[in-house]
Write a protein that holds these residues in place. Sequence first.
Motif, PDB file in Angstrom:
ATOM      1  N   ALA A 448       0.825  -1.209   0.000  1.00  0.00           N
ATOM      2  CA  ALA A 448       0.000   0.000   0.000  1.00  0.00           C
ATOM      3  C   ALA A 448       0.854   1.251   0.000  1.00  0.00           C
ATOM      4  CB  ALA A 448      -0.924  -0.008   1.220  1.00  0.00           C
ATOM      5  N   ALA A 449       2.002   1.207   0.666  1.00  0.00           N
ATOM      6  CA  ALA A 449       2.903   2.363   0.722  1.00  0.00           C
ATOM      7  C   ALA A 449       3.820   2.427  -0.488  1.00  0.00           C
ATOM      8  CB  ALA A 449       3.724   2.316   2.002  1.00  0.00           C
ATOM      9  N   GLN A 450       3.640   1.523  -1.455  1.00  0.00           N
ATOM     10  CA  GLN A 450       4.428   1.524  -2.691  1.00  0.00           C
ATOM     11  C   GLN A 450       5.932   1.438  -2.401  1.00  0.00           C
ATOM     12  OE1 GLN A 450       2.758   1.410  -5.717  1.00  0.00           O
ATOM     13  NE2 GLN A 450       0.990   1.259  -4.317  1.00  0.00           N
ATOM     14  N   ALA A 510       7.614  13.776   0.033  1.00  0.00           N
ATOM     15  CA  ALA A 510       8.950  13.537  -0.520  1.00  0.00           C
ATOM     16  C   ALA A 510       8.936  12.569  -1.691  1.00  0.00           C
ATOM     17  CB  ALA A 510       9.880  13.009   0.573  1.00  0.00           C
ATOM     18  N   VAL A 511       7.765  12.265  -2.264  1.00  0.00           N
ATOM     19  CA  VAL A 511       7.697  11.323  -3.376  1.00  0.00           C
ATOM     20  C   VAL A 511       7.211  12.043  -4.624  1.00  0.00           C
ATOM     21  CG1 VAL A 511       7.255   9.407  -1.813  1.00  0.00           C
ATOM     22  CG2 VAL A 511       5.331  10.610  -2.837  1.00  0.00           C
ATOM     23  N   ASP A 512       7.434  11.425  -5.783  1.00  0.00           N
ATOM     24  CA  ASP A 512       7.005  12.028  -7.045  1.00  0.00           C
ATOM     25  C   ASP A 512       5.499  11.877  -7.218  1.00  0.00           C
ATOM     26  OD1 ASP A 512       6.446   9.487  -8.760  1.00  0.00           O
ATOM     27  OD2 ASP A 512       8.420   9.136  -7.845  1.00  0.00           O
ATOM     28  N   SER A 513       4.956  12.583  -8.207  1.00  0.00           N
ATOM     29  CA  SER A 513       3.507  12.650  -8.367  1.00  0.00           C
ATOM     30  C   SER A 513       2.901  11.299  -8.725  1.00  0.00           C
ATOM     31  CB  SER A 513       3.154  13.675  -9.451  1.00  0.00           C
ATOM     32  OG  SER A 513       3.795  13.349 -10.680  1.00  0.00           O
ATOM     33  N   HIS A 514       3.585  10.485  -9.564  1.00  0.00           N
ATOM     34  CA  HIS A 514       3.033   9.184  -9.928  1.00  0.00           C
ATOM     35  C   HIS A 514       2.951   8.271  -8.699  1.00  0.00           C
ATOM     36  CE1 HIS A 514       3.132  10.118 -14.199  1.00  0.00           C
ATOM     37  NE2 HIS A 514       4.377  10.570 -14.055  1.00  0.00           N
ATOM     38  N   THR A 515       4.030   8.256  -7.928  1.00  0.00           N
ATOM     39  CA  THR A 515       4.031   7.427  -6.711  1.00  0.00           C
ATOM     40  C   THR A 515       3.012   7.940  -5.708  1.00  0.00           C
ATOM     41  OG1 THR A 515       6.381   6.979  -7.043  1.00  0.00           O
ATOM     42  CG2 THR A 515       5.479   6.491  -4.876  1.00  0.00           C
ATOM     43  N   GLU A 516       2.861   9.259  -5.625  1.00  0.00           N
ATOM     44  CA  GLU A 516       1.929   9.856  -4.674  1.00  0.00           C
ATOM     45  C   GLU A 516       0.503   9.395  -4.944  1.00  0.00           C
ATOM     46  OE1 GLU A 516       1.175  14.240  -2.739  1.00  0.00           O
ATOM     47  OE2 GLU A 516       1.628  14.118  -4.876  1.00  0.00           O
ATOM     48  N   ALA A 517       0.113   9.360  -6.217  1.00  0.00           N
ATOM     49  CA  ALA A 517      -1.245   8.930  -6.559  1.00  0.00           C
ATOM     50  C   ALA A 517      -1.451   7.469  -6.170  1.00  0.00           C
ATOM     51  CB  ALA A 517      -1.495   9.129  -8.053  1.00  0.00           C
ATOM     52  N   ARG A 518      -0.450   6.627  -6.401  1.00  0.00           N
ATOM     53  CA  ARG A 518      -0.584   5.213  -6.057  1.00  0.00           C
ATOM     54  C   ARG A 518      -0.614   5.013  -4.533  1.00  0.00           C
ATOM     55  NH1 ARG A 518       3.371   4.680 -10.186  1.00  0.00           N
ATOM     56  NH2 ARG A 518       4.961   4.179  -8.614  1.00  0.00           N
ATOM     57  N   LYS A 524      -6.201   4.429   0.875  1.00  0.00           N
ATOM     58  CA  LYS A 524      -7.662   4.369   0.895  1.00  0.00           C
ATOM     59  C   LYS A 524      -8.151   2.926   0.859  1.00  0.00           C
ATOM     60  CE  LYS A 524     -11.767   6.236  -1.365  1.00  0.00           C
ATOM     61  NZ  LYS A 524     -12.268   7.119  -2.438  1.00  0.00           N
ATOM     62  N   HIS A 525      -7.502   2.092   0.058  1.00  0.00           N
ATOM     63  CA  HIS A 525      -7.926   0.692  -0.045  1.00  0.00           C
ATOM     64  C   HIS A 525      -7.640  -0.069   1.243  1.00  0.00           C
ATOM     65  CE1 HIS A 525      -8.604  -3.299  -1.685  1.00  0.00           C
ATOM     66  NE2 HIS A 525      -7.389  -3.657  -1.273  1.00  0.00           N
ATOM     67  N   LEU A 526      -6.428   0.089   1.780  1.00  0.00           N
ATOM     68  CA  LEU A 526      -6.040  -0.684   2.964  1.00  0.00           C
ATOM     69  C   LEU A 526      -6.789  -0.225   4.211  1.00  0.00           C
ATOM     70  CD1 LEU A 526      -4.069  -2.960   3.756  1.00  0.00           C
ATOM     71  CD2 LEU A 526      -2.462  -1.183   4.471  1.00  0.00           C
ATOM     72  N   ARG A 527      -7.114   1.058   4.275  1.00  0.00           N
ATOM     73  CA  ARG A 527      -7.785   1.605   5.458  1.00  0.00           C
ATOM     74  C   ARG A 527      -9.304   1.647   5.291  1.00  0.00           C
ATOM     75  NH1 ARG A 527      -5.965   2.118  10.307  1.00  0.00           N
ATOM     76  NH2 ARG A 527      -7.215   4.007  10.606  1.00  0.00           N
ATOM     77  N   VAL A 533      -7.221  10.233   8.739  1.00  0.00           N
ATOM     78  CA  VAL A 533      -7.143  11.683   8.560  1.00  0.00           C
ATOM     79  C   VAL A 533      -5.765  12.003   7.999  1.00  0.00           C
ATOM     80  CG1 VAL A 533      -7.303  13.942   9.655  1.00  0.00           C
ATOM     81  CG2 VAL A 533      -8.691  12.044  10.518  1.00  0.00           C
ATOM     82  N   VAL A 534      -5.744  12.644   6.830  1.00  0.00           N
ATOM     83  CA  VAL A 534      -4.483  12.971   6.170  1.00  0.00           C
ATOM     84  C   VAL A 534      -4.393  14.483   6.001  1.00  0.00           C
ATOM     85  CG1 VAL A 534      -3.072  12.684   4.115  1.00  0.00           C
ATOM     86  CG2 VAL A 534      -4.439  10.769   4.960  1.00  0.00           C
ATOM     87  N   PHE A 535      -3.328  15.071   6.515  1.00  0.00           N
ATOM     88  CA  PHE A 535      -3.059  16.489   6.305  1.00  0.00           C
ATOM     89  C   PHE A 535      -2.199  16.618   5.059  1.00  0.00           C
ATOM     90  CE2 PHE A 535      -4.379  16.388  10.625  1.00  0.00           C
ATOM     91  CZ  PHE A 535      -4.893  17.642  10.914  1.00  0.00           C
ATOM     92  N   ALA A 536      -2.712  17.270   4.046  1.00  0.00           N
ATOM     93  CA  ALA A 536      -1.992  17.394   2.780  1.00  0.00           C
ATOM     94  C   ALA A 536      -2.568  18.574   2.009  1.00  0.00           C
ATOM     95  CB  ALA A 536      -2.111  16.109   1.964  1.00  0.00           C
ATOM     96  N   SER A 537      -1.835  18.957   0.977  1.00  0.00           N
ATOM     97  CA  SER A 537      -2.319  20.006   0.077  1.00  0.00           C
ATOM     98  C   SER A 537      -2.126  19.606  -1.377  1.00  0.00           C
ATOM     99  CB  SER A 537      -1.584  21.326   0.363  1.00  0.00           C
ATOM    100  OG  SER A 537      -0.175  21.164   0.198  1.00  0.00           O
ATOM    101  N   SER A 538      -1.785  18.344  -1.605  1.00  0.00           N
ATOM    102  CA  SER A 538      -1.576  17.852  -2.965  1.00  0.00           C
ATOM    103  C   SER A 538      -2.902  17.433  -3.579  1.00  0.00           C
ATOM    104  CB  SER A 538      -0.607  16.675  -2.951  1.00  0.00           C
ATOM    105  OG  SER A 538      -0.566  16.051  -4.219  1.00  0.00           O
ATOM    106  N   PRO A 539      -3.257  17.955  -4.764  1.00  0.00           N
ATOM    107  CA  PRO A 539      -4.515  17.562  -5.405  1.00  0.00           C
ATOM    108  C   PRO A 539      -4.600  16.075  -5.691  1.00  0.00           C
ATOM    109  CG  PRO A 539      -3.608  19.543  -6.423  1.00  0.00           C
ATOM    110  CD  PRO A 539      -2.559  19.019  -5.497  1.00  0.00           C
TER     111      PRO A 539
END
Length: 594
Positions: A448-450, A510-518, A524-527, A533-539
Amino acid sequence: MQIRDLPYSDPGDPDVRSGPRFLYWLGRNQLRGQLKSLAWGLLHQCGIAGFPFGVGMAVQAVIDRSGVRLIISGGLILLFGAVTAIGDTMLHRTAVTNWITAAARVQQLLARKTAQLGSALTRRVAAGEVVAVSTGDVEKIGWFVEALSRFAAAATALVLICVGLAFYLPSLGVLVAIAMPVLALAVLPLLPRATQRADIQREKAGKATELASDTVAGLRVLRGIGGEELFLDRYRRASQEVRKAAVRSARMWSLISAIQVLLPGLLLIGLVCYGAKLASEGRISVGQLVTVYSAVTLMLFPLRHFEEIAMAYSFSRPSAKRAARVLSLERTSYENEGTASGSPAGDLYDPATGLLAPAGRFTAVVCGDPDAAGALAEQLGGHAESASEEKAPSVLLGGIALDDLELDAARRAVLVQDKDPVLLSGTLRELLDVPSSGEVSAEDALAAAQCGDVLNALAQASVDDSDDPMRTRITERGRSLSGGQRQRLALARSLVTDPEVLVLDEPTSAVDSHTEARVAAGIKHLRAGRTTVVFASSPLLLDHADRVVFVHDGTVAAVGVHRELVHTEPLYRAVVTRETEEETQAFAEIEESA
């Protein structure tokens, strides 16, 4: 308490009102060990004190040509030698036991306090100071505890020898009995200045340790910006200050040592001159003179313990003060007298901001200020430290205040992973071997954490032929890994724990956008069915959330899904798209005209 019995089942409740009180508490809790050391020390000192009597008796036997008394005196010397050897051996054994057990008690207390405070500890005291207390300070505190019983034995032996000499040969024994307290207390006026210099040295050494610890922790960043030379120069200056302070302290202790050599030497000279005169007049025998001279010479050995206990106290007092300061810290959010011990479930609600995270849903929180986001994440876990005297209202989980829960129960219910998680040294299997529900396997969490590329890198670095990444050792703080790899391994560790509520602060920064989406999809799947609750600002991450909460100026400003809030909330759009003020103003004008 024996070394084999360590660690303590309960290290106790220390008296942390001051450094001396903490030292007294340590000594009182090791009273049995101190008495053992005192008994063996007295045996050792009495064995040493018996040598002069045997030597004097042997000398007088030679003068009187008495073979019987010479044999008896030889037997006494052998007896005193055996007593001295046994006493010294057992004294060393018990004294070192006192040292190690005292140090172990302090380390257990520090470990317990660290576990109680958690992330609040490094906000109250510097990490370098905690390191200094748990290493150098513990050693100095143990030294004082160890030296205390040996000093008590030496002081008792001095009193017994002086009394014995006064009865054995009053003409010289009274002189020795009067001189010994003067010799023992002669350096007393110098001790405050020596202690002050030792305190200064200890303070400067502590600052240098903190600077070194902070520099090493940020070495990767310093090298990135070319700042390692600047910090190296700062540490050089700090170390030179420590050296100068150590030299000044050593000069004072050298003066104390010189006085403790000079004054006994003058006493011996005066004693020999006066005793020779009495012997020439026939008022005392040669054997008696030798006995007194030998006794005074051997009394210089226990006198050294007065200097040692003074040094041990001078160095341990500031160390005990620092340890007491750390041990006196208390949480301001969690109260240890919580009443509920169960594992609550339900919605997570923060009355201070109005933030609601529905049970079993994936909630994303957006804050314009990263520091405010970190503080709010800690507040959701009950870790926040209030800067004001008025305590903030407790976060509720299923309608139960976290402050009303026992600390262990609250930590089982809510896990907070901050934006800079720490990886401890050890194998990957040991890293993921954490208290958990048992429902999430390490393989599922890593997937899940790729962490596929991390596993491949660890497999190549395997020290054996198994190529098993789980057996590969991770260096301290994961310094051999990239920032993104460390971040994903820390995320996998949090997912394995599988708490009722998982709070993540910027888990993909600290990860790239492709990895971030995965990674977002994997979380979401594992949880699924668990509160996240995730604090983030990445679309990319916000788009996977079931619910997005926008917090502005410490309160909830908007709630919805990402695609709606981007169009309806200008402030939200400015945060997640990194709009400039000009772009925000332009969008506002377009919306008004529309």
